[in-house]
Design a protein around this motif. Sequence first.
Motif, mmCIF file in Angstrom:
data_model
loop_
_atom_site.group_PDB
_atom_site.id
_atom_site.type_symbol
_atom_site.label_atom_id
_atom_site.label_comp_id
_atom_site.label_asym_id
_atom_site.label_seq_id
_atom_site.Cartn_x
_atom_site.Cartn_y
_atom_site.Cartn_z
ATOM 1 N N UNK A 121 1.053 -0.875 -0.080
ATOM 2 C CA UNK A 121 -0.340 0.180 -0.213
ATOM 3 C C UNK A 121 0.977 1.313 0.628
ATOM 4 N N UNK A 122 2.055 1.581 0.935
ATOM 5 C CA UNK A 122 3.068 2.091 1.281
ATOM 6 C C UNK A 122 3.358 2.668 -0.697
ATOM 7 N N UNK A 123 4.228 1.065 -1.166
ATOM 8 C CA UNK A 123 3.961 1.871 -2.646
ATOM 9 C C UNK A 123 3.345 1.953 -3.744
ATOM 10 N N UNK A 124 1.950 1.605 -3.842
ATOM 11 C CA UNK A 124 1.077 2.489 -4.625
ATOM 12 C C UNK A 124 0.831 3.517 -4.030
ATOM 13 N N UNK A 125 0.541 4.532 -2.952
ATOM 14 C CA UNK A 125 0.819 5.364 -2.871
ATOM 15 C C UNK A 125 2.118 6.600 -3.593
ATOM 16 N N UNK A 126 3.319 5.643 -3.309
ATOM 17 C CA UNK A 126 4.270 6.452 -3.841
ATOM 18 C C UNK A 126 4.216 6.699 -5.379
ATOM 19 N N UNK A 127 4.126 5.585 -5.999
ATOM 20 C CA UNK A 127 3.744 5.844 -7.322
ATOM 21 C C UNK A 127 2.482 6.392 -7.876
ATOM 22 N N UNK A 128 1.454 6.609 -7.247
ATOM 23 C CA UNK A 128 0.200 7.479 -7.287
ATOM 24 C C UNK A 128 1.135 8.620 -7.060
ATOM 25 N N UNK A 129 2.074 9.276 -5.751
ATOM 26 C CA UNK A 129 2.562 10.150 -5.876
ATOM 27 C C UNK A 129 3.486 10.823 -7.011
ATOM 28 N N UNK A 130 4.134 10.043 -7.785
ATOM 29 C CA UNK A 130 4.802 10.169 -8.748
ATOM 30 C C UNK A 130 4.288 10.272 -10.082
ATOM 31 N N UNK A 131 3.240 9.204 -10.524
ATOM 32 C CA UNK A 131 3.007 10.281 -11.197
ATOM 33 C C UNK A 131 1.567 11.705 -10.900
ATOM 34 N N UNK A 132 1.386 11.687 -10.179
ATOM 35 C CA UNK A 132 0.891 13.060 -9.173
ATOM 36 C C UNK A 132 2.202 14.165 -9.504
ATOM 37 N N UNK A 133 3.374 13.906 -9.482
ATOM 38 C CA UNK A 133 4.226 14.931 -9.709
ATOM 39 C C UNK A 133 4.310 15.193 -11.268
ATOM 40 N N UNK A 134 4.481 14.169 -11.278
ATOM 41 C CA UNK A 134 5.329 14.624 -13.092
ATOM 42 C C UNK A 134 3.821 14.649 -13.665
ATOM 43 N N UNK A 135 2.406 15.053 -13.502
ATOM 44 C CA UNK A 135 1.561 15.233 -14.162
ATOM 45 C C UNK A 135 1.139 16.679 -13.845
ATOM 46 N N UNK A 136 1.614 16.714 -12.409
ATOM 47 C CA UNK A 136 2.086 18.374 -12.035
ATOM 48 C C UNK A 136 2.911 19.525 -12.874
ATOM 49 N N UNK A 137 3.928 18.653 -13.111
ATOM 50 C CA UNK A 137 5.210 19.409 -13.584
ATOM 51 C C UNK A 137 4.800 19.773 -15.460
ATOM 52 N N UNK A 138 4.600 18.583 -15.784
ATOM 53 C CA UNK A 138 3.833 18.197 -17.223
ATOM 54 C C UNK A 138 2.211 19.986 -17.260
ATOM 55 N N UNK A 139 1.484 20.156 -16.307
ATOM 56 C CA UNK A 139 0.894 21.094 -16.395
ATOM 57 C C UNK A 139 1.677 22.604 -16.337
ATOM 58 N N UNK A 140 2.447 21.991 -15.228
ATOM 59 C CA UNK A 140 3.550 23.553 -15.315
ATOM 60 C C UNK A 140 3.827 24.457 -16.300
ATOM 61 N N UNK A 141 4.425 22.950 -17.315
ATOM 62 C CA UNK A 141 5.614 23.220 -18.058
ATOM 63 C C UNK A 141 4.531 23.129 -19.985
ATOM 64 N N UNK A 142 2.925 22.897 -19.417
ATOM 65 C CA UNK A 142 2.642 23.459 -20.767
ATOM 66 C C UNK A 142 1.539 25.197 -20.197
ATOM 67 N N UNK A 143 2.108 25.591 -19.014
ATOM 68 C CA UNK A 143 1.525 26.813 -18.803
ATOM 69 C C UNK A 143 0.226 27.165 -18.232
ATOM 70 N N UNK A 144 -0.455 26.298 -17.174
ATOM 71 C CA UNK A 144 -1.554 25.670 -17.436
ATOM 72 C C UNK A 144 -1.822 25.893 -16.126
ATOM 73 N N UNK A 145 -0.419 25.915 -14.949
ATOM 74 C CA UNK A 145 -1.526 26.311 -13.853
ATOM 75 C C UNK A 145 -0.531 27.344 -13.337
#
Length: 85
Positions: free
Chosen positions: A36-60
């Motif tokens: 479960x900790x591993x599952x949460x960690x990888x979900x946080x990684x995906x959330x961080x990558x998505x936030x970075x992508x949205x910021x690089x697109x200028x949407x944040x």
Amino acid sequence: IMITVGTLFTPLKGFLNLNTSFKHLEGEGVDLLFPKVKYLFFNLVVLGATTYKLQSMGLLPFAAGDWIGLIPYKHVFEFSTGTLH
């Protein structure tokens, strides 16, 4: 943009459905803490990558110019035309 927003909601749904995702694996003597900790960690990684992508697109709104509409406008009471009488 739709794919990036979709990847934003996938980890959030993963956080909310954590126990239901692991429900079929529960049993006597089965420790699910590390998976479960591993599952949460990888979900946080995906959330961080998505936030970075949205910021690089200028949407944040991270730049100062994104908040310029919130700065109150000063009304000028005096002005000069630059001519002499």
